[in-house]
Design a protein around this motif. Structure first.
Motif, short mmCIF file in Angstrom:
data_model
loop_
_atom_site.label_atom_id
_atom_site.label_comp_id
_atom_site.label_asym_id
_atom_site.label_seq_id
_atom_site.Cartn_x
_atom_site.Cartn_y
_atom_site.Cartn_z
N LEU A 114 0.85 -1.20 0.00
CA LEU A 114 0.00 0.00 0.00
C LEU A 114 0.88 1.25 0.00
N GLY A 117 2.15 1.77 -3.37
CA GLY A 117 1.10 2.32 -4.24
C GLY A 117 0.94 3.83 -4.08
N PHE A 118 0.88 4.28 -2.83
CA PHE A 118 0.73 5.73 -2.59
C PHE A 118 1.97 6.49 -3.06
N LEU A 120 3.93 5.59 -5.49
CA LEU A 120 3.87 5.59 -6.96
C LEU A 120 2.93 6.69 -7.45
N ILE A 121 1.77 6.85 -6.79
CA ILE A 121 0.84 7.93 -7.17
C ILE A 121 1.53 9.28 -6.99
N ALA A 124 4.20 9.70 -9.81
CA ALA A 124 3.61 9.85 -11.16
C ALA A 124 2.89 11.19 -11.30
N THR A 125 2.09 11.55 -10.28
CA THR A 125 1.35 12.82 -10.38
C THR A 125 2.31 14.01 -10.27
N LEU A 230 -8.89 5.68 2.89
CA LEU A 230 -8.62 4.60 1.92
C LEU A 230 -7.53 3.68 2.45
N LEU A 234 -8.03 -0.30 3.26
CA LEU A 234 -7.25 -1.33 2.56
C LEU A 234 -6.34 -2.10 3.51
#
Lengths: 261, 54
Positions: A114, A117-118, A120-121, A124-125, A230, A234
């Motif tokens: 997790l 994932g955060f 990576l966001i 990328a952003t 979130l 998760l």
């Protein structure tokens, strides 16, 4: 017989935290809590995202960034979560090292993907914001590089859990690695202060209050709450999976030992 | 928003974030279903057993 890895009463002589935390840390109690809490957690997450996105779309364009400010409502909460998840893992790693609690192992293992994932966001952003605003997708400045290192640390932790067949050894290795690598969090936070970076300094949690306009602060904070909800949703689901996986492993071992006899 | 020169970057950012979140959610749900299915094969009622025990 080997101790039950899903039981709260393993490893005699090991000091345990007391009170409600001990009760919740019992895997059976945790599964019961997860079954009750998950619909509320998921509902809160969906609601917060709906409100956050509506506020973001209704917010005014920034005088410099224009509508590109919309990316900030994803990038900033993801960056906060990337660091917060690591602190959750650090607390879990302490639970593994100090109390040797199997649920702390499960919490650690469940949080690593997790966190990746955060992060990576966030990366990328940030890159998609950087190209129109800075004129480049990437620069090797202190903030961006240290967040990339955090991403690699998360991948390393995911790999540790895959490499070790003995989950107890994996938990201890992951805990020691997590506690050692926690130094990356203050480095990320203070990178914009210690070094001359292209990345702007803190604009929300700073001395003298936020420098962000209220019309933008509202969607930003709502989206931050949505990302936090979130993560907890998760994480709850993933820890539940880890408990079931350990139960499955125990049953498989019991069946195999029964067949041998 | 259609006239903003950076619409493509904004849409791409939201699509990537949605894809990463969806991947995390779906991966956890698939894992859960698979674990429950395997536990049922062992005759273990999983979470419901714990819920009844309480």
């Amino acid at each position: 017989m080997a101790p039950d890895p899903t039981s709260a009463n393993v490893l005699p002589g090991v000091v345990r935290p007391v009170g409600w935390l001990t009760r919740l840390a019992n895997p059976a109690t945790f599964l019961h809590f997860a079954a009750l809490a998950l619909p509320w957690f998921a509902g809160t997450t969906v609601l917060l995202f709906a409100v956050g996105l509506a506020l973001a779309l209704a917010s005014p364009p920034d005088y410099q960034q224009g509508l590109t400010v919309l990316i900030m409502y994803l990038h900033v909460p993801a960056a906060w979560l990337a660091m917060m998840v690591y602190m959750v893992m650090t607390a879990s790693a302490l639970g593994t090292v100090v109390w040797r609690h199997p649920l702390a192992d499960a919490a650690q293992k469940a949080a690593a993907p997790l966190g990746a994932g955060f992060t990576l966001i966030c990366l990328a952003t940030g890159s998609l914001w950087g190209k129109p605003m800075w004129g480049t997708w990437w620069v090797w400045d202190a903030r961006l590089t240290s967040v990339l290192i955090l991403f690699l640390i998360y991948l390393g932790l995911v790999a540790i859990w895959q490499v070790f067949e003995d989950q107890g050894r994996a938990a201890r290795a992951a805990a020691i690695f997590t506690l050692t690598a926690v130094v990356i969090i203050p480095i990320i936070h203070f990178s914009v202060v210690w070094w001359n970076t292209l990345h702007q300094p803190a604009s929300v949690f700073r001395m003298g209050g936020p420098s962000v306009a209220a019309a933008m602060l509202r969607p930003l904070m709502t989206m931050a709450l949505a990302f936090t909800a979130l993560f907890f949703t998760l994480h709850l689901m993933a820890v539940r999976n880890e408990i079931l996986r350990r139960r499955l492993r125990r049953l498989a071992i019991l069946r195999a030992s029964g067949e041998e006899r | 928003m259609n006239h903003d020169p950076h619409t493509g970057f904004i849409v791409a950012a939201y699509l990537i974030a949605a894809a990463v979140v969806a991947t995390m959610v779906v991966a956890i749900l698939i894992d859960h279903r698979s674990l429950k299915r395997q536990l049922r094969r062992f005759g273990d009622a999983g979470e419901s057993r714990d819920a009844r025990r309480r």
